[in-house]
Design a protein around this motif. Structure first.
Motif, PDB file in Angstrom:
ATOM      1  N   MET A   1       1.155  -0.815  -0.141  1.00 53.65           N
ATOM      2  CA  MET A   1      -0.054  -0.261   0.181  1.00 53.65           C
ATOM      3  C   MET A   1       0.747   1.422   0.264  1.00 53.65           C
ATOM      4  SD  MET A   1      -2.789  -1.022   2.255  1.00 53.65           S
ATOM      5  CE  MET A   1      -2.510  -2.189   4.320  1.00 53.65           C
ATOM      6  N   ALA A   2      -0.002   2.074  -0.676  1.00 50.30           N
ATOM      7  CA  ALA A   2       1.313   3.703   0.141  1.00 50.30           C
ATOM      8  C   ALA A   2       0.312   4.577  -0.137  1.00 50.30           C
ATOM      9  CB  ALA A   2       1.617   3.982  -1.786  1.00 50.30           C
TER      10      ALA A   2
ATOM     11  N   GLY B   1      -4.644   5.736   0.542  1.00 53.56           N
ATOM     12  CA  GLY B   1      -3.899   4.618   0.279  1.00 53.56           C
ATOM     13  C   GLY B   1      -4.417   3.617   0.535  1.00 53.56           C
TER      14      GLY B   1
ATOM     15  N   ARG C   1      -5.761   0.968  -3.091  1.00 46.34           N
ATOM     16  CA  ARG C   1      -5.206  -0.321  -2.775  1.00 46.34           C
ATOM     17  C   ARG C   1      -5.928  -1.015  -2.839  1.00 46.34           C
ATOM     18  NH1 ARG C   1      -4.462  -4.932  -3.085  1.00 46.34           N
ATOM     19  NH2 ARG C   1      -2.714  -6.209  -2.105  1.00 46.34           N
TER      20      ARG C   1
ATOM     21  N   MET D   1       4.142   2.838   5.377  1.00 43.84           N
ATOM     22  CA  MET D   1       3.147   3.461   3.927  1.00 43.84           C
ATOM     23  C   MET D   1       4.864   4.385   3.262  1.00 43.84           C
ATOM     24  SD  MET D   1      -0.699   2.985   4.872  1.00 43.84           S
ATOM     25  CE  MET D   1      -1.383   3.682   2.679  1.00 43.84           C
TER      26      MET D   1
ATOM     27  N   SER E   1       7.084   4.393   0.171  1.00 44.16           N
ATOM     28  CA  SER E   1       6.507   5.098  -0.384  1.00 44.16           C
ATOM     29  C   SER E   1       7.487   6.117  -1.414  1.00 44.16           C
ATOM     30  CB  SER E   1       5.272   5.595  -0.216  1.00 44.16           C
ATOM     31  OG  SER E   1       4.600   6.504  -1.601  1.00 44.16           O
TER      32      SER E   1
END
Length: 270
Positions: free
Chosen positions: A84-85, A99, A103, A137, A141
């Motif tokens: 996930m970002a 995010g 996702r 995250m 990222s």
């Protein structure tokens, strides 16, 4: 930003073509990539103070396509990572809920509502979980549009709140100890148990722990680059929390003073 009809069609075709070009990626990764591409295009045109020329639109789309292609190539090389970002677009706080929604393809508003309800139920535990998710995250990222974390502020502000909370706790204990010493010196005898007036000494430690559990996570959150001026709002909440903690300690100290005065009156009446 105002575009001509030709430019609007050009951007729409560009985005549709990009979605088709990235069809080798998993659907969720492709949708996320196209969403980021839209955000990158919007970010580019924000710098224009006038309607762009056709040549400028072409240049922006070319740059964005190059960046998207590079990101797609990396995703393909890494096997379309399922991590996930943070969401760089439409952040409310830090982009964690956005995010997660991106996702899994969920509605970001629903994710935020669930997070809010969990926050009401679990209190500081939800904030700690949110901070842990943000850290994970943020470290993974690679979005250049994400605001940077001010490390000095991230350390200094929570330490200041911690120092203030400890100062209130220790200062109140010292005042209570001083009252006991004064009573012993004046009355020439030890102070008897204050019983119901002694709730500060009985509950002071737990009150201190609860204050830290609420104030420290909030102070860490307030020190991060929150969107929509939420850092200022949280700072006011923290200040209010410190004021309430100080008020509770003052009430406990006042109760101890009343208990000591009542004992003095009883001793003088004998």
């Amino acid at each position: 930003m105002q575009f001509t009809q030709k430019q609007e069609r050009q951007i729409a075709v560009f985005l549709r073509t990009a979605g088709e070009r990235f069809n080798r990626l998993p659907p969720k990764a492709r949708d996320l990539l196209v969403l980021r591409l839209k955000g990158r295009i919007q970010s580019e045109f924000k710098h224009f103070t006038r309607p762009p020329h056709d040549e400028e639109v072409d240049a922006v789309l070319t740059r964005c396509a190059a960046a998207a292609n590079a990101e797609a190539a990396k995703l393909t090389k890494e096997g379309a990572s399922e991590g996930m970002a943070l969401s760089a677009d439409g952040r409310v706080w830090l982009g964690v809920c956005g995010g997660i929604a991106e996702r899994f393809g969920w509605d970001a508003r629903l994710v935020r509502l669930v997070a809010f309800v969990l926050g009401l139920v679990t209190g500081p535990l939800a904030i700690m979980a949110y901070l842990a998710a943000y850290l994970e995250m943020y470290l993974t990222s690679e979005d250049e549009n994400l605001p940077a974390v001010d490390k000095a502020r991230l350390v200094a502000f929570p330490l200041g709140i911690l120092a203030a909370t400890i100062a209130f706790h220790v200062g109140t204990k010292l005042l209570v100890s001083l009252l006991h010493r004064l009573y012993t010196a004046v009355m020439a005898q030890e102070l008897a148990p204050l019983e119901k007036w002694n709730w500060l000494e009985e509950n002071g430690a737990s009150l201190f722990v609860w204050a830290l559990m609420f104030l420290l996570p909030l102070s860490v959150l307030a020190a991060l680059p929150l969107a929509n001026d939420w850092d200022k709002t949280l700072k006011r909440v923290i200040q209010a929390g410190l004021a309430l903690y100080a008020l509770a300690l003052s009430c406990g100290l006042a109760a101890a003073v009343v208990g000591i005065i009542l004992q003095i009156v009883e001793q003088l009446a004998v």
